[in-house]
Design a protein around this motif. Structure first.
Motif, mmCIF file in Angstrom:
data_model
loop_
_atom_site.group_PDB
_atom_site.id
_atom_site.type_symbol
_atom_site.label_atom_id
_atom_site.label_comp_id
_atom_site.label_asym_id
_atom_site.label_seq_id
_atom_site.Cartn_x
_atom_site.Cartn_y
_atom_site.Cartn_z
ATOM 1 N N GLU A 71 -5.918 -9.450 -3.084
ATOM 2 C CA GLU A 71 -6.553 -9.347 -4.411
ATOM 3 C C GLU A 71 -5.834 -8.588 -5.273
ATOM 4 N N SER A 72 -6.230 -8.817 -6.639
ATOM 5 C CA SER A 72 -5.352 -8.390 -7.757
ATOM 6 C C SER A 72 -6.315 -7.417 -8.410
ATOM 7 N N GLY A 73 -5.549 -6.687 -9.309
ATOM 8 C CA GLY A 73 -6.359 -5.660 -10.156
ATOM 9 C C GLY A 73 -5.589 -5.399 -11.351
ATOM 10 N N LEU A 74 -6.087 -4.137 -12.081
ATOM 11 C CA LEU A 74 -5.225 -3.581 -13.022
ATOM 12 C C LEU A 74 -4.179 -2.829 -12.654
ATOM 13 N N ASP A 75 -3.370 -2.488 -13.561
ATOM 14 C CA ASP A 75 -2.174 -1.565 -13.047
ATOM 15 C C ASP A 75 -1.920 -0.367 -14.218
ATOM 16 N N PRO A 76 -2.766 0.719 -13.520
ATOM 17 C CA PRO A 76 -2.521 1.863 -14.501
ATOM 18 C C PRO A 76 -1.433 2.968 -14.350
ATOM 19 N N VAL A 77 -0.761 2.508 -13.629
ATOM 20 C CA VAL A 77 0.331 3.480 -12.954
ATOM 21 C C VAL A 77 0.988 4.279 -13.952
ATOM 22 N N PHE A 78 1.494 3.335 -15.105
ATOM 23 C CA PHE A 78 2.230 3.928 -16.021
ATOM 24 C C PHE A 78 1.576 5.171 -16.877
ATOM 25 N N ILE A 79 0.180 5.320 -16.709
ATOM 26 C CA ILE A 79 -0.628 6.333 -17.317
ATOM 27 C C ILE A 79 -0.873 7.407 -16.392
ATOM 28 N N LEU A 80 -1.352 7.099 -14.953
ATOM 29 C CA LEU A 80 -1.584 7.844 -14.053
ATOM 30 C C LEU A 80 -0.239 8.882 -13.732
ATOM 31 N N ALA A 81 0.846 8.077 -13.464
ATOM 32 C CA ALA A 81 2.106 8.989 -13.328
ATOM 33 C C ALA A 81 2.272 9.756 -14.536
ATOM 34 N N ALA A 82 2.344 9.608 -15.579
ATOM 35 C CA ALA A 82 2.297 10.458 -16.797
ATOM 36 C C ALA A 82 1.413 11.639 -16.652
ATOM 37 N N GLU B 47 0.766 -1.152 -0.096
ATOM 38 C CA GLU B 47 0.081 0.193 0.079
ATOM 39 C C GLU B 47 0.856 1.127 -0.019
ATOM 40 N N SER B 48 2.037 0.982 0.391
ATOM 41 C CA SER B 48 3.044 2.229 0.188
ATOM 42 C C SER B 48 3.509 2.525 -1.354
ATOM 43 N N THR B 49 3.164 1.739 -2.056
ATOM 44 C CA THR B 49 3.501 2.088 -3.572
ATOM 45 C C THR B 49 2.161 2.600 -4.131
ATOM 46 N N VAL B 50 2.414 3.328 -5.471
ATOM 47 C CA VAL B 50 1.539 4.071 -6.219
ATOM 48 C C VAL B 50 0.375 2.811 -6.754
ATOM 49 N N ALA B 51 0.928 1.653 -7.153
ATOM 50 C CA ALA B 51 0.075 0.594 -7.579
ATOM 51 C C ALA B 51 -0.733 0.113 -6.338
ATOM 52 N N GLY B 52 -0.250 -0.213 -5.344
ATOM 53 C CA GLY B 52 -0.817 -0.531 -4.099
ATOM 54 C C GLY B 52 -2.004 0.320 -3.726
ATOM 55 N N THR B 53 -1.463 1.673 -3.805
ATOM 56 C CA THR B 53 -2.576 2.985 -3.379
ATOM 57 C C THR B 53 -3.810 2.912 -4.203
ATOM 58 N N VAL B 54 -3.346 2.856 -5.440
ATOM 59 C CA VAL B 54 -4.537 2.564 -6.727
ATOM 60 C C VAL B 54 -5.370 1.485 -6.492
ATOM 61 N N LEU B 55 -4.950 0.360 -6.273
ATOM 62 C CA LEU B 55 -5.609 -0.912 -5.790
ATOM 63 C C LEU B 55 -6.671 -0.711 -4.557
ATOM 64 N N THR B 56 -5.782 0.094 -3.577
ATOM 65 C CA THR B 56 -6.967 0.333 -2.742
ATOM 66 C C THR B 56 -7.871 1.301 -2.740
ATOM 67 N N PHE B 57 -7.573 2.299 -3.379
ATOM 68 C CA PHE B 57 -8.832 3.171 -4.035
ATOM 69 C C PHE B 57 -9.870 2.492 -4.643
ATOM 70 N N MET B 58 -9.439 1.500 -5.507
ATOM 71 C CA MET B 58 -10.455 0.950 -6.218
ATOM 72 C C MET B 58 -11.315 -0.234 -5.438
ATOM 73 N N GLY B 59 -11.007 -0.250 -4.219
ATOM 74 C CA GLY B 59 -11.704 -0.864 -3.293
ATOM 75 C C GLY B 59 -11.315 -2.442 -3.044
ATOM 76 N N LYS B 60 -10.150 -2.737 -3.604
ATOM 77 C CA LYS B 60 -9.421 -3.858 -3.432
ATOM 78 C C LYS B 60 -8.961 -4.246 -2.053
ATOM 79 N N LYS B 61 -8.658 -5.500 -1.628
ATOM 80 C CA LYS B 61 -8.194 -5.843 -0.327
ATOM 81 C C LYS B 61 -7.019 -6.629 -0.308
ATOM 82 N N PRO B 62 -6.389 -6.683 0.719
ATOM 83 C CA PRO B 62 -5.092 -7.527 0.654
ATOM 84 C C PRO B 62 -5.213 -8.866 0.141
#
Length: 247
Positions: A211-222, A194-209
């Motif tokens: 659980e997996s999900g999409l990885d949009p960080v390459f776009i969000l960071a840009a 959760e201390s990473t951007v990817a983990g923060t985004v998954l948490t924001f999307m309602g995912k729980k420890p």
């Protein structure tokens, strides 16, 4: 009265008018009369032309009346122009569908990342090109609902996801955080904490420890880099000094 046909029903050759008759007195004029380009339109193109004129050339209103998409309206208009002999080629660069940003409310004085990005997109007419860390370009767009931003490579994301990332950076040492990897790891696993951007985004999307999900960080960071909020670095992002001074 029957609608005039312009093709021979047997061999499909263009028909010619040879007789004009007055319905009042019965006078007939015989000659070879030439049909105009408008007379040679088929029923579908003639109906489209009438709708186009009825809407005074406004493609957005035309879309609404005919219940068709903007690209299809543009395609039909070009086919009509070809049929009328006004042009003989397809457009080289088809225009993207217009985005109506007039009803999107923005707060240009807000310091929230979500509002800054939304305002900048609206000011750009609803579309913008962003540069990824590797140099590739991607298009982002404002959703007409005023809540989400769009990118062909992503599902719609709420602008609020940027506030969640900024909150992470504000509480991280040096105002920087690792991007993380949600493609290969589940939330909470090393590389997707959760201390990473990817983990923060998954948490924001309602995912729980776990659980997996999409990885949009390459776009969000840009996007954050494009907005001047964070610097998109190799494997990490960090808040810019200018943004930190503004909040």
């Amino acid at each position: 009265m029957s609608i005039m046909i312009n093709k021979c029903p047997s061999c499909h050759t263009d028909l010619e008018i040879s007789v004009l008759r007055c319905p009042e007195c019965g006078l007939e004029l015989k000659n070879n009369f030439e049909l105009s380009a408008f007379d040679r339109l088929n029923e579908e193109k003639a109906a489209f032309l009438m709708a186009f004129l009825r809407n005074r050339g406004n493609l957005k209103n035309l879309q609404s009346e005919l219940q068709i998409s903007y690209p299809l309206a543009k395609k039909k208009l070009n086919e009509l122009l070809i049929a009328l002999g006004i042009t003989n080629k397809e457009p080289e660069d088809d225009e993207p569908e217009e985005i109506d940003v007039s009803s999107i409310l923005v707060d240009h004085n807000s310091k929230k990342a979500s509002e800054i990005i939304k305002s900048k997109l609206v000011d750009a007419g609803g579309r913008a090109m962003i540069r990824l860390y590797g140099g590739e370009m991607r298009e982002i767009a404002a959703s007409p609902n005023g809540r989400d931003f769009l990118c062909p490579q992503l599902i719609p994301y709420s602008y609020a996801v940027f506030d969640a990332i900024v909150d992470l950076l504000l509480r991280s040492p040096g105002y920087r955080a690792k991007k993380g990897n949600a493609r290969n790891y589940k939330l909470g696993e090393p590389g997707c904490e959760e201390s990473t951007v990817a983990g923060t985004v998954l948490t924001f999307m309602g995912k729980k420890p776990g659980e997996s999900g999409l990885d949009p960080v390459f776009i969000l960071a840009a996007v954050l880099d494009w907005a001047g909020i964070a610097t998109n670095g190799r494997g990490e992002i960090s808040l810019t000094a200018s943004y930190r001074c503004s909040i």
